[in-house]
Design a protein around this motif. Structure first.
Motif, short mmCIF file in Angstrom:
data_model
loop_
_atom_site.label_atom_id
_atom_site.label_comp_id
_atom_site.label_asym_id
_atom_site.label_seq_id
_atom_site.Cartn_x
_atom_site.Cartn_y
_atom_site.Cartn_z
N ARG A 49 -71.91 -21.05 -11.99
CA ARG A 49 -70.59 -20.28 -11.97
C ARG A 49 -70.84 -19.01 -12.55
NH1 ARG A 49 -67.82 -25.02 -15.17
NH2 ARG A 49 -69.25 -24.34 -16.44
N PHE A 50 -70.15 -18.03 -12.05
CA PHE A 50 -70.22 -16.44 -12.23
C PHE A 50 -69.73 -16.17 -13.56
CE2 PHE A 50 -70.76 -15.75 -7.71
CZ PHE A 50 -71.95 -15.26 -7.59
N PHE A 51 -69.88 -15.15 -14.13
CA PHE A 51 -69.10 -14.85 -15.68
C PHE A 51 -67.94 -14.24 -15.36
CE2 PHE A 51 -68.71 -11.24 -18.93
CZ PHE A 51 -68.44 -12.30 -19.93
N ASP A 52 -67.04 -14.59 -15.92
CA ASP A 52 -65.57 -14.27 -15.65
C ASP A 52 -65.30 -12.95 -16.55
OD1 ASP A 52 -63.04 -13.69 -15.08
OD2 ASP A 52 -62.19 -15.84 -15.41
N LEU A 53 -65.59 -11.73 -16.10
CA LEU A 53 -65.54 -10.51 -16.97
C LEU A 53 -64.09 -10.22 -17.32
CD1 LEU A 53 -66.68 -8.09 -18.46
CD2 LEU A 53 -66.85 -7.14 -16.33
N PRO A 54 -63.03 -10.49 -16.27
CA PRO A 54 -61.75 -10.14 -16.67
C PRO A 54 -61.19 -10.99 -17.78
CG PRO A 54 -62.04 -9.86 -14.15
CD PRO A 54 -63.45 -10.46 -14.96
N THR A 55 -61.56 -12.18 -17.71
CA THR A 55 -60.92 -13.31 -18.72
C THR A 55 -61.73 -12.98 -20.20
OG1 THR A 55 -60.87 -14.68 -17.25
CG2 THR A 55 -60.90 -15.72 -19.57
N ALA B 190 -79.89 -16.21 -20.85
CA ALA B 190 -81.04 -16.15 -19.76
C ALA B 190 -80.40 -15.32 -19.05
CB ALA B 190 -81.62 -17.71 -19.32
N LEU B 191 -80.55 -14.16 -19.03
CA LEU B 191 -79.64 -13.15 -17.89
C LEU B 191 -81.10 -12.90 -16.84
CD1 LEU B 191 -78.38 -10.37 -20.33
CD2 LEU B 191 -77.16 -12.11 -19.10
N ALA B 192 -80.54 -12.86 -15.62
CA ALA B 192 -81.25 -12.91 -14.41
C ALA B 192 -81.43 -11.33 -13.68
CB ALA B 192 -81.01 -13.85 -13.44
N ASP B 193 -80.67 -10.40 -14.15
CA ASP B 193 -80.70 -9.03 -13.61
C ASP B 193 -80.25 -8.07 -14.73
OD1 ASP B 193 -80.31 -7.09 -11.83
OD2 ASP B 193 -78.56 -8.05 -10.88
N ASP B 194 -80.51 -6.73 -14.61
CA ASP B 194 -80.15 -5.87 -15.40
C ASP B 194 -78.52 -5.92 -15.47
OD1 ASP B 194 -79.64 -4.86 -12.63
OD2 ASP B 194 -79.40 -3.16 -13.96
N VAL B 195 -78.36 -5.55 -16.89
CA VAL B 195 -76.92 -5.48 -17.27
C VAL B 195 -76.54 -4.44 -18.21
CG1 VAL B 195 -75.42 -6.50 -18.91
CG2 VAL B 195 -76.76 -8.00 -17.61
N GLU C 239 -72.39 -11.15 -11.72
CA GLU C 239 -73.08 -12.02 -11.04
C GLU C 239 -73.92 -13.06 -11.97
OE1 GLU C 239 -75.22 -9.93 -8.03
OE2 GLU C 239 -73.52 -9.20 -7.17
N ALA C 240 -73.67 -12.79 -13.45
CA ALA C 240 -74.58 -13.73 -14.20
C ALA C 240 -73.95 -14.94 -14.08
CB ALA C 240 -74.33 -13.03 -15.69
N ARG C 241 -74.77 -15.95 -14.17
CA ARG C 241 -74.30 -17.59 -13.91
C ARG C 241 -74.55 -18.35 -15.04
NH1 ARG C 241 -73.88 -18.73 -8.01
NH2 ARG C 241 -74.22 -16.91 -6.83
N LEU D 228 -73.99 -13.69 -23.24
CA LEU D 228 -75.11 -14.50 -23.46
C LEU D 228 -74.63 -16.03 -23.74
CD1 LEU D 228 -76.63 -11.91 -26.03
CD2 LEU D 228 -77.42 -12.68 -23.65
N ARG D 229 -73.63 -16.30 -24.12
CA ARG D 229 -73.18 -17.51 -24.10
C ARG D 229 -73.05 -18.21 -23.03
NH1 ARG D 229 -69.57 -15.96 -28.21
NH2 ARG D 229 -67.68 -15.87 -26.33
N HIS D 230 -72.59 -17.56 -21.88
CA HIS D 230 -72.23 -18.01 -20.60
C HIS D 230 -73.80 -18.31 -20.11
CE1 HIS D 230 -70.23 -18.29 -16.72
NE2 HIS D 230 -71.22 -17.62 -16.34
N THR D 231 -74.68 -17.51 -20.14
CA THR D 231 -75.99 -17.80 -19.36
C THR D 231 -76.79 -18.32 -20.22
OG1 THR D 231 -76.54 -15.55 -20.43
CG2 THR D 231 -75.53 -15.29 -18.12
N GLN D 232 -76.50 -18.90 -21.34
CA GLN D 232 -77.27 -19.64 -22.69
C GLN D 232 -78.45 -18.54 -22.68
OE1 GLN D 232 -77.96 -23.27 -20.78
NE2 GLN D 232 -76.24 -24.04 -21.62
#
Length: 121
Positions: free
Chosen positions: A69-75, A103-108, A62-64, A97-101
């Motif tokens: 746009r959501f992070f595409d983990l499978p890709t 800035a993570l908004a939730d626990d990972v 759910e990281a945007r 981290l690149r995807h969200t620059q």
């Protein structure tokens, strides 16, 4: 496998990623009282040498990015398929981290199995 409310684990096999969705999802721990009946079975999946199992929290998928746009983990997993376990995990972290620059908004949380063809670290 028993799933208690987290996203299903992802299996990477020969460059293809698939979700191991439970056949009978169970509610998150502590919410059993809201479900009628209580399924008591687990799912089993065969694993082959070279398979990689990734367990993750919803904070990963759910990281945007800046365009929401959501992070595409499978890709990201498929792109790292030839890497050893630690490099694979580090690569997923860097991609997230690149995807969200940064800035993570939730626990990972991400857990990657040790496949049969890798030596323990």
């Amino acid at each position: 496998m028993v799933n208690r409310g987290h996203p299903p684990p992802l299996l990477l096999r020969d460059g293809t990623v698939r979700a191991l969705a439970p056949t009978s999802p169970l509610p998150p721990l502590g919410l059993e009282e809201f479900v009628h009946g209580r399924p008591g079975w687990t799912d089993t999946y065969p694993f082959a040498p070279g398979d990689r199992l990734v367990l993750h929290t919803d904070g990963v998928i759910e990281a945007r990015d800046g365009d929401h746009r959501f992070f595409d983990l499978p890709t990201a997993m498929a792109a790292l398929r030839g890497h050893a376990r630690q490099a694979f995990l580090d690569g997923l972290r860097q991609a997230l981290l690149r995807h969200t620059q940064g800035a993570l908004a939730d626990d990972v949380a991400v857990v990657v199995d040790r496949t049969q063809d890798e030596a323990p670290h």
